[in-house]
Scaffold this motif. Structure first.
Motif, mmCIF file in Angstrom:
data_model
loop_
_atom_site.group_PDB
_atom_site.id
_atom_site.type_symbol
_atom_site.label_atom_id
_atom_site.label_comp_id
_atom_site.label_asym_id
_atom_site.label_seq_id
_atom_site.Cartn_x
_atom_site.Cartn_y
_atom_site.Cartn_z
ATOM 1 N N GLY A 458 0.409 -0.948 -0.117
ATOM 2 C CA GLY A 458 -0.042 -0.132 -0.077
ATOM 3 C C GLY A 458 0.620 1.313 -0.377
ATOM 4 N N PRO A 459 -0.011 2.680 -0.010
ATOM 5 C CA PRO A 459 1.053 3.896 0.066
ATOM 6 C C PRO A 459 1.533 3.875 1.670
ATOM 7 N N PHE A 460 2.858 4.610 1.155
ATOM 8 C CA PHE A 460 3.431 5.579 2.500
ATOM 9 C C PHE A 460 2.906 6.762 2.613
ATOM 10 N N ALA A 461 3.005 6.475 3.992
ATOM 11 C CA ALA A 461 2.187 7.193 5.330
ATOM 12 C C ALA A 461 2.921 7.571 6.395
ATOM 13 N N PHE A 462 3.171 9.254 6.597
ATOM 14 C CA PHE A 462 4.533 9.652 7.874
ATOM 15 C C PHE A 462 4.008 10.920 8.225
ATOM 16 N N ASP A 463 2.875 10.409 8.718
ATOM 17 C CA ASP A 463 2.269 12.208 9.629
ATOM 18 C C ASP A 463 2.171 11.296 11.209
ATOM 19 N N THR A 464 2.152 10.385 11.739
ATOM 20 C CA THR A 464 2.165 9.549 13.304
ATOM 21 C C THR A 464 3.377 8.442 13.053
ATOM 22 N N PRO A 465 3.907 8.396 14.329
ATOM 23 C CA PRO A 465 4.830 7.021 14.531
ATOM 24 C C PRO A 465 4.225 6.032 14.366
ATOM 25 N N GLY A 466 2.892 5.398 14.194
ATOM 26 C CA GLY A 466 2.442 4.846 13.652
ATOM 27 C C GLY A 466 2.319 4.085 12.031
ATOM 28 N N ILE A 477 16.075 -5.802 -1.583
ATOM 29 C CA ILE A 477 16.686 -4.915 -2.564
ATOM 30 C C ILE A 477 16.674 -3.777 -2.453
ATOM 31 N N THR A 478 17.140 -2.708 -2.867
ATOM 32 C CA THR A 478 18.244 -1.444 -3.132
ATOM 33 C C THR A 478 16.950 -0.581 -2.815
ATOM 34 N N GLY A 479 16.417 0.273 -2.286
ATOM 35 C CA GLY A 479 15.216 1.118 -2.095
ATOM 36 C C GLY A 479 13.560 0.729 -2.208
ATOM 37 N N VAL A 480 13.460 -0.948 -1.507
ATOM 38 C CA VAL A 480 12.207 -1.466 -1.757
ATOM 39 C C VAL A 480 11.782 -2.105 0.007
ATOM 40 N N TYR A 481 11.369 -1.369 0.665
ATOM 41 C CA TYR A 481 10.695 -1.041 1.494
ATOM 42 C C TYR A 481 9.850 -2.495 2.662
ATOM 43 N N THR A 482 10.001 -2.665 3.481
ATOM 44 C CA THR A 482 9.195 -3.612 4.533
ATOM 45 C C THR A 482 7.944 -3.025 5.374
ATOM 46 N N ASN A 483 7.372 -4.055 5.657
ATOM 47 C CA ASN A 483 6.119 -4.052 6.031
ATOM 48 C C ASN A 483 6.039 -3.280 7.765
ATOM 49 N N THR A 484 7.724 -3.554 8.280
ATOM 50 C CA THR A 484 7.366 -2.374 9.370
ATOM 51 C C THR A 484 8.781 -2.637 10.855
ATOM 52 N N ASN A 485 9.108 -1.756 10.678
ATOM 53 C CA ASN A 485 10.530 -0.967 11.959
ATOM 54 C C ASN A 485 10.386 -2.079 13.031
ATOM 55 N N ASN A 486 9.226 -3.246 13.296
ATOM 56 C CA ASN A 486 9.808 -4.055 14.763
ATOM 57 C C ASN A 486 8.972 -5.003 14.152
ATOM 58 N N LEU A 487 9.985 -6.108 14.643
ATOM 59 C CA LEU A 487 9.548 -7.809 14.448
ATOM 60 C C LEU A 487 10.834 -8.073 15.706
ATOM 61 N N ILE A 488 9.971 -8.495 16.731
ATOM 62 C CA ILE A 488 11.302 -9.046 17.760
ATOM 63 C C ILE A 488 9.682 -9.967 18.510
ATOM 64 N N ASN A 489 10.958 -11.248 18.431
ATOM 65 C CA ASN A 489 10.602 -11.821 19.802
ATOM 66 C C ASN A 489 11.655 -11.910 20.756
ATOM 67 N N ALA A 490 10.889 -11.445 22.087
ATOM 68 C CA ALA A 490 11.329 -11.270 23.374
ATOM 69 C C ALA A 490 12.363 -12.664 23.112
ATOM 70 N N ALA A 491 12.229 -13.647 22.619
ATOM 71 C CA ALA A 491 12.844 -14.687 23.366
ATOM 72 C C ALA A 491 14.437 -15.018 22.460
ATOM 73 N N LEU A 492 14.282 -14.776 21.682
ATOM 74 C CA LEU A 492 15.507 -14.410 20.326
ATOM 75 C C LEU A 492 16.127 -13.218 20.394
ATOM 76 N N GLU A 493 15.606 -12.033 20.620
ATOM 77 C CA GLU A 493 16.343 -10.823 20.217
ATOM 78 C C GLU A 493 15.733 -10.178 21.641
#
Length: 544
Positions: A458-466, A477-493
């Protein structure tokens, strides 16, 4: 299919160095028929329920799904915002089905990674045979010295164990930061260390890869670091050369049909690379809540000492043939997911009545300090115990101690699960794995999806932290972005829970000896660090 450009896959079956290995592979018959209600509809308001897919398909019970589904073209045109939401849900569904498939019982003594169609994931508590992923090869079994590849046990994929015995194995010496066993296994070595549960025991870690990745390594000889170096330099000089560096396989038609190097694999193994990381906690013998875990008795030292362990976390990284288009140079796509045990950081699923069950990694009640709330833990990362260090393992990045305190580390979740993930978890944990099949509900209902990482939808949005969080880290791939800045497993990272994700780490993975001038070359963004485990022949190096 809509896709996510990505990198890797895995491969071929049982071709040894001198021909095809004969395995006498058995084909158990299925014992259950699975209901349509197991399918999850990501778009209930815009069409019929989806068809039942792998791993529930007749004749292919336990098989990994090969590709994720794509949204309807009309929906994408008429409502792109809704289409993006539905497509993201389809990634969740794809990885939930992948989780069930890799945890399907394997055929005892059969080909490694062969799902047992005569069994289901609904076996009795503590009685499930080794899961498919548990029969995959470990990196230390693949990235050994070149002369050992003359040994059929190394050069062939081989067969699964006939029982459920397990052992934690040391990782290759040369990966000084990547040290599974008691140190969390990833390459931000300065930010990792061991995790100590509320009983004062160290969580154990391991890594495994599927047959396709093994076949890729064998096909191109990339267990030899010198071969990787030469292939990288050849690619830089002439990308179209026959011996130029190849990415790990995606399981696309060029690899799985005709003369493709995965074409000779069994049908259940003809997929792209599957790379898993697992975490296990020690279970008190005879404890009343042990039946909430996938359990294994595991040897923990060279003397064969065994202890009872329960699975607490599983990462799955997959490469798929989605969006394959040779005319555009697109080999396939990637998607990663991470799953946790429901009792890791809170008790909120099938809560025992009147019991005293508390989380594995904190005392319960939520974070107690602002630091714990913001970062998931407080204080310093503990050092590794020297006594628990397996032969050949490198020192822990957080240091090593001969007098460990075994003081528990209190770990909390920083980023809550989204509503969409909660909804699909509810379906798979209750409607699917919570169903009675053959008189049993599955113990795997006590595991849930935390999230996936894939190409931004979908489209990019930058207005809120969410909104900014959904414009995720750059992928392979250079310049191609993923769906989240935060994907963490509390038992692995456990110690990198702030603005960290799978791709932020794995986008830095490259083959051995990649020169600095090519650090942003997309062809070398393999998303797996395991190629760096390859060994040089004596006297060889990155600068021969």
């Amino acid at each position: 299919m809509r896709a996510i450009f990505g990198a890797i896959a895995l491969g071929l079956a049982l071709y040894g160095c001198n021909g095809r290995e004969q395995t006498g592979e058995s084909r158990p018959e299925a014992t259950a028929e699975f209901p349509q209600s197991f399918a999850y509809n990501c778009d209930p308001g815009n069409g019929p329920a989806p068809a039942l897919g792998a791993p529930w398909l007749p004749g292919q019970e336990g098989y990994l799904p090969l590709e994720w589904a794509s949204v309807d073209a009309a929906l994408e045109k008429n409502d792109p915002v809704l289409a993006a939401t539905v497509q993201q849900c389809m990634f969740y569904d794809f990885m939930w089905r992948s989780f069930i498939a890799v945890n399907w019982p394997a055929v005892p003594g059969g080909n490694r990674g062969q799902p047992d169609r005569g069994k289901t994931i609904f076996g009795g508590i503590g009685t499930l045979p080794l899961a498919v992923w548990e029969t995959y090869k470990t990196p230390q079994q693949i990235f050994t010295s070149s002369d050992r590849w003359e040994d059929p046990d190394v050069a062939n994929w081989g067969n699964s164990p006939t029982d459920t015995s397990r052992a934690f194995l040391a990782f290759p010496d040369q990966l000084t930061d990547y040290r599974p066993d008691v140190q969390q296994p990833y390459f931000f070595g300065q930010s990792t260390g061991p995790l100590i549960d509320q009983n004062g025991n160290y969580v154990r870690y391991e890594v495994a890869v599927n047959q396709a990745f093994f076949t890729y390594i064998r096909k191109f000889g990339y267990y030899n670091a010198g071969r990787q170096r030469d292939a990288v330099l050849t690619y830089i000089a002439n990308p179209k050369a026959a011996d130029a560096f190849q990415r790990p396989p995606f399981g696309n038609p060029a690899q799985t049909t005709g003369d493709g190097y995965l074409a000779g694999l069994p049908d259940y193994a003809r997929q792209g690379m599957v790379d898993v990381k697992a975490a296990w906690k020690e279970l008190p013998e005879g404890a009343p809540y042990n039946n909430r875990y996938l359990q294994r008795r595991i040897a923990v030292d060279a003397q064969g000492t065994t202890k009872l362990y329960g699975l607490v976390a599983l990462h799955i990284l997959r490469y798929t043939p989605n969006k394959y288009d040779p005319s555009k140079g697109v080999e396939g796509a990637f998607v990663a997911a991470t799953f946790e045990h429901v009792d890791n950081v809170a008790i909120d699923f099938e809560k025992p009545l009147g019991g005293t069950l508390t989380p594995s990694f904190n005392p319960g009640g939520g974070p107690q300090t602002p630091e714990e709330e913001a970062y998931g833990f407080a204080g310093r990362i503990p050092p590794c115990p020297e006594a628990d260090r397996s032969p050949g393992q490198a020192p822990c990045s957080s240091g090593t101690t001969t007098n460990p305190s075994r003081k528990p580390v209190n770990i909390y979740r920083v980023t809550p699960l989204s509503d969409a993930i909660e909804a699909i978890n509810d379906h798979y944990q209750k409607t699917v794995l919570g169903s009675s099949v053959g008189g049993n509900r599955s113990v795997m209902r006590f595991y849930r999806l935390i999230g996936t990482q894939n190409r931004h939808q979908g489209p990019f949005a930058f207005d809120t932290p969410g909104e900014r969080n959904l414009n995720g880290h750059q992928g392979p791939i250079t310049g191609v972005y993923t769906n989240t800045n935060n994907l963490i497993n509390a038992a692995l990272e456990s110690y990198t829970q702030k603005n960290f994700s799978c791709i932020l780490c794995h986008a830095a993975a490259k083959p051995k000896c990649t020169p600095e001038k090519a650090f942003e070359e997309d062809q070398f963004k393999t998303l797996t660090f395991l190629l760096n485990a390859a060994q040089f022949k004596p006297g060889d190096s990155c600068t021969p």
